[in-house]
Design an enzyme around this catalytic site. Structure first.
Site, PDB file in Angstrom:
ATOM      1  N   SER A 126      40.659  -9.434   9.681  1.00  0.00           N
ATOM      2  CA  SER A 126      42.321  -9.283   9.837  1.00  0.00           C
ATOM      3  C   SER A 126      42.935  -8.298  10.131  1.00  0.00           C
ATOM      4  O   SER A 126      43.875  -7.768   9.727  1.00  0.00           O
ATOM      5  CB  SER A 126      42.679  -9.535   8.458  1.00  0.00           C
ATOM      6  OG  SER A 126      42.241 -10.895   7.966  1.00  0.00           O
ATOM      7  N   ASP A 172      45.221 -13.777   4.573  1.00  0.00           N
ATOM      8  CA  ASP A 172      45.183 -12.615   5.162  1.00  0.00           C
ATOM      9  C   ASP A 172      46.299 -11.825   5.019  1.00  0.00           C
ATOM     10  O   ASP A 172      46.490 -10.558   4.626  1.00  0.00           O
ATOM     11  CB  ASP A 172      44.823 -12.551   6.576  1.00  0.00           C
ATOM     12  CG  ASP A 172      43.337 -13.692   6.836  1.00  0.00           C
ATOM     13  OD1 ASP A 172      42.638 -13.687   5.830  1.00  0.00           O
ATOM     14  OD2 ASP A 172      43.467 -13.915   7.954  1.00  0.00           O
TER      15      ASP A 172
HETATM   16  C1  GLA Z   1      41.251 -16.893   8.985  1.00  0.00           C
HETATM   17  C2  GLA Z   1      42.557 -16.940   8.421  1.00  0.00           C
HETATM   18  C3  GLA Z   1      42.883 -17.214   7.049  1.00  0.00           C
HETATM   19  C4  GLA Z   1      41.891 -18.284   6.439  1.00  0.00           C
HETATM   20  C5  GLA Z   1      40.532 -17.755   7.029  1.00  0.00           C
HETATM   21  C6  GLA Z   1      39.361 -18.794   6.422  1.00  0.00           C
HETATM   22  O1  GLA Z   1      41.009 -15.376   8.522  1.00  0.00           O
HETATM   23  O2  GLA Z   1      43.615 -16.194   9.134  1.00  0.00           O
HETATM   24  O3  GLA Z   1      44.233 -18.020   6.944  1.00  0.00           O
HETATM   25  O4  GLA Z   1      42.001 -19.529   6.756  1.00  0.00           O
HETATM   26  O5  GLA Z   1      40.478 -17.570   8.513  1.00  0.00           O
HETATM   27  O6  GLA Z   1      39.146 -18.568   5.000  1.00  0.00           O
END
Ligand code: GLA
Length: 386
Positions: A126, A172
């Protein structure tokens, strides 16, 4: 890079004067994957690495963007802070400025910004949410807009939808804004009610293994999963009134499962509904100090993401398979969006060196890629540093 070095870079670029500094973390999700955009539970924690942003306001009525990680730089007039620039990294912060503008807020001063990230990009930890949240916190604080933390997280999510074209959930950005040192965030993504759960792992650590196969969270595959979940909701609606998969229990799902005609859509729904149940169970297990159960649920999560949700791939599966062979591994699974990126494992402290050596060697032999390992430290959510 230390904060002092970062300040020097800022001065080199923008000259002497007052500087403020902010930080927002990346995240690792312990369990609860691809549940957030279905109104389900997630259980991530903020990491000690993330994105830093240094800022100084100016009288110029433009905002200058630069990063120590990326060569592209831009200078944008304050009234144009809602216009994307090609496919450049600056669209993440610009996407956040745009959210403030949508609220009718204006920028009475310009600013110089310098970003620096120590969270690996493209690793599924993230970095983009960290960039969005740190920008939100910086703007809010600098211009005195007084917007609450959760709303800032939501604005970061909107920026991702509108400027990165990924229809992501709230996980995230939420944990990047709201995380707390040594705690995981048990979040209900429907109501945004949350609990900070202490992560006390006696003699056990969270190890992140980076497959070094960039997670390809291109809007394509991710948005396809989002659409499949919506199709599942539609298929279930004649039998049970739900507006999101998070509203149906595992028991009720079993009763309607075979009514979903499309086999792929059925498996996607099975993952989501079972994962929401696993996440609740895992939090209960952690609260009761039952790490063995937590580990079993993590393993179940990976298997479901591999078989039913199909977001793993050879690199993540190999990393998990090799990890499971090591004594002292309590549980291991992919974390984040998938399609490459990282795994998260609970590993007994005395087994960590062996884990890194063995899994590293075997993973490299099988995939030809050199992995990276981090022993995770759970840090705080976005904050002002100085
Ligand atoms: C990405 C997205 C999140 C979530 C994850 C899977 O990180 O940004 O919002 O959906 O995938 O859990």
């Amino acid at each position: 890079m230390t904060i002092e070095q970062l300040k020097s870079k800022f001065i080199e670029k923008y000259g002497e004067g007052e500087i403020s500094g902010y930080f927002s973390p990346g995240r690792v999700n312990l369990i609860g994957e691809h549940t957030d955009y279905n109104g389900g539970f997630v259980f991530p924690c903020a990491l000690s690495f993330g994105i830093y942003c240094l800022i100084r306001t100016t009288e110029r009525k433009t905002v200058r963007f630069a990063s120590t990680n990326m060569p592209f730089e831009a200078e944008v007039r304050v009234e144009d802070l809602n216009i994307a620039i090609g496919k450049e990294w600056v669209n993440y912060p610009i996407g956040v400025f745009a959210q403030f503008m949508k609220k009718g807020l204006t920028f009475d001063k310009g600013a110089d910004l310098l970003f620096y990230g120590d969270v690996p990009t493209g690793a599924g930890l993230s970095s983009s949410a960290a960039l969005e949240v740190v920008t939100g916190v910086v703007i809010n604080d600098t211009y005195g807009f007084g917007i609450g933390r959760i709303e800032l997280a939501q604005m970061g999510q909107k920026a991702e939808h509108e400027f990165a074209l990924v229809n992501c959930g709230i996980m995230d950005q939420f944990v990047s804004a709201m995380g707390k040192k040594d705690h995981a965030v048990f979040l209900n993504c429907d109501t945004l009610a949350f609990d900070l759960v202490p992560v006390k792992l006696e003699g056990v650590k969270i190890v992140i293994s980076n497959t070094n196969s960039p997670h390809k969270l291109d809007s394509g595959k991710y948005n396809e999963r989002v659409a499949e979940c919506q199709a599942a909701v539609k298929a279930i609606q004649p039998f049970q009134q739900i507006s999101a998969l998070g509203e149906i229990s595992w028991e009720d799902f079993l009763k309607v499962e075979d009514k979903i005609e499309d086999e792929t859509v059925r498996r996607r729904a099975r993952h989501v509904v079972s994962e929401i149940q696993r996440t609740e169970d895992a939090v209960k297990a952690l609260r009761a100090g039952d790490l063995v159960k937590f580990g079993i649920l993590m393993n179940g999560s990976h298997d479901s993401l591999r078989d039913d949700y199909e977001v793993t791939g050879i690199e993540l599966d190999t990393m998990v398979e090799e990890g499971r062979k090591i004594d002292g591994v309590i549980g291991t699974r992919m974390t984040g969006g998938g399609f490459g990126g990282c795994t998260v494992s609970l590993v007994k402290e005395e087994a960590i060196d062996h884990f890194i050596e063995q899994v590293g060697k075997n993973y490299e032999a099988k995939t030809g890629l050199t992995p990276l390992f981090y022993v995770a430290e759970i840090g705080d959510g976005g904050k002002r540093l100085f």
